[in-house]
Design an enzyme around this catalytic site. Structure first.
Site, PDB file in Angstrom:
ATOM      1  CB  SER A  34      -0.929   0.025   1.216  1.00  0.00           C
ATOM      2  OG  SER A  34      -0.172   0.012   2.416  1.00  0.00           O
ATOM      3  CG  ASP A 326      -4.837   5.257   6.554  1.00  0.00           C
ATOM      4  OD1 ASP A 326      -3.647   5.059   6.891  1.00  0.00           O
ATOM      5  OD2 ASP A 326      -5.388   4.633   5.613  1.00  0.00           O
ATOM      6  CG  HIS A 329      -1.549   3.829   4.484  1.00  0.00           C
ATOM      7  ND1 HIS A 329      -2.743   3.253   4.896  1.00  0.00           N
ATOM      8  CD2 HIS A 329      -0.808   2.832   3.966  1.00  0.00           C
ATOM      9  CE1 HIS A 329      -2.708   1.961   4.616  1.00  0.00           C
ATOM     10  NE2 HIS A 329      -1.548   1.665   4.054  1.00  0.00           N
TER      11      HIS A 329
END
Ligand SMILES: *[C@@H]1O[C@H](CO)[C@@H](O)[C@H](O)[C@H]1NC(C)=O
Length: 351
Positions: A34, A326, A329
């Site tokens: 990610s 978040d 991240h």
């Protein structure tokens, strides 16, 4: 009489020539998790997605592309710094085709790891499958630009790998299987072995300019700090996880040295975000941030993906004040700082 369109056309052609000439590599090609996924997970049946608001609210057009941030991620900034498009599209995104992918493509998948067992946890793309997609890409590229040009692109492209955090946080320290089989030191060696094999396969497929990414100080991710708090240790960074990241980065660095010796013509670099990232977390105000311990989205303590959606009333209004978007991240601003750092200190050998 001169065609009145001519000057405009000449300008347009000059501009295209200038852009092509200014590009320092023909393409940026991305593998990983990610930290670099541009939206491949949108096409999977996994719970790990981010193709809805407020993700992407600071991206071009405010689009929720599936990037795990409020805006761009490091490969986007790196591509721009190399004179290419200011973003790298996801291979599985139906909006794009080989025409777009010939100058940059992303095979990364949020939630994946070096270990096959890591991608199984949330049913995402295993690393070996990312390589299968890359082979498929080579075939399409040859059909699109011709074999000769395709070989040049494959050889001269900059390959970025960023992966490994999930092997520890989502797998080793969360799911029982691997811990009963390996000590954390042995597990690191297992992962480094997979990394080495992956790089060798890429090399035998024609890649030469490769950046292997290091782990961030993963004990400082807001989710880990929250877990630390719940277990009564205060909400500081989880030192244990930072030490694992440091040790693993040391081993990856050793792998880079070894493969540069072993594989003729390879130019493998180690892009280590650990120190600049830790500096940002320790002294956020020096970089213009106000908050490092919690994220912008939702309460900032544990939410990511579907728990961080547009109905959550707590999400901050200005993500550029936050180191993290978040709980897992970085915000676009952090991504930008880290990408600039790597371009300036590591990837500049490819300029
Ligand atoms: C991961 O799975 C692929 C596909 O089944 C397999 O080829 C590969 O050997 C596996 N990797 C490891 C380290 O077990």
């Amino acid at each position: 009489m001169a065609n009145p369109n001519t000057p405009w056309l000449m300008w347009a052609q000059l501009l295209i020539l200038a852009t092509t000439a200014a590009a320092k590599v023909p393409a940026v090609i991305v593998f990983g998790d990610s930290s670099v996924d541009a939206g491949n997970n949108n096409q999977l049946s996994t719970v790990l997605k981010s193709n809805f608001k407020p993700y992407g609210r600071d991206f071009f057009g405010g689009r929720s592309t599936g990037r795990f941030s409020n805006g761009r991620i490091p490969p986007d900034f790196i591509s721009e710094a190399f004179g290419l498009r200011p973003f790298v599209p996801a291979y599985l995104d139906p909006m794009y085709s080989i025409k777009d992918f010939s100058t940059g493509v992303c095979f990364a998948s949020a939630g994946t790891g070096y270990d096959n067992a890591t991608s199984d946890v949330l049913s995402v793309i295993p690393l070996w499958k990312e390589l299968e997609y890359y082979k498929d890409y080579q075939t399409k590229l040859k059909a699109y630009v011709g074999v000769r040009r395709a070989h040049t692109i494959i050889r001269e492209a900059l390959y970025l790998m960023s992966i490994g955090t999930n092997d520890f946080l989502e797998n080793y320290y969360t799911i029982p299987g691997r811990q009963s089989r390996y000590t954390v030191d042995q597990y690191q060696d297992f992962l480094v072995g997979i990394a080495g094999n992956f790089i060798k396969e890429l090399y035998f497929l024609g890649a030469r300019k490769i950046s292997l990414g290091g782990l961030p100080p993963m004990g400082c991710l807001p989710l880990e700090r929250t877990t630390n708090f719940v277990s009564g240790n205060g909400n500081g960074c989880v030192e244990k996880y930072n030490i694992v990241a440091l040790n693993f980065n040391g081993k990856l660095n050793g792998l880079v040295a070894k493969l540069n010796q072993e594989l003729p013509g390879i130019r493998l670099v180690f892009s280590n975000p650990y120190n600049p990232f830790l500096q940002i977390v320790r002294k956020p105000s020096a970089y213009g941030f106000e908050v490092a311990a919690a994220a912008c989205c939702a309460t900032g303590m544990f939410e990511m993906g579907y728990m961080c959606d547009q109905y959550n009333p707590f999400t901050c209004t200005d993500a550029s004040k936050y180191v993290f978007w978040d709980s897992f991240h970085p915000s676009e601003k952090t991504n930008h700082i880290l990408a600039d750092y790597l371009v300036k200190h590591v990837l500049n050998v490819f300029f």
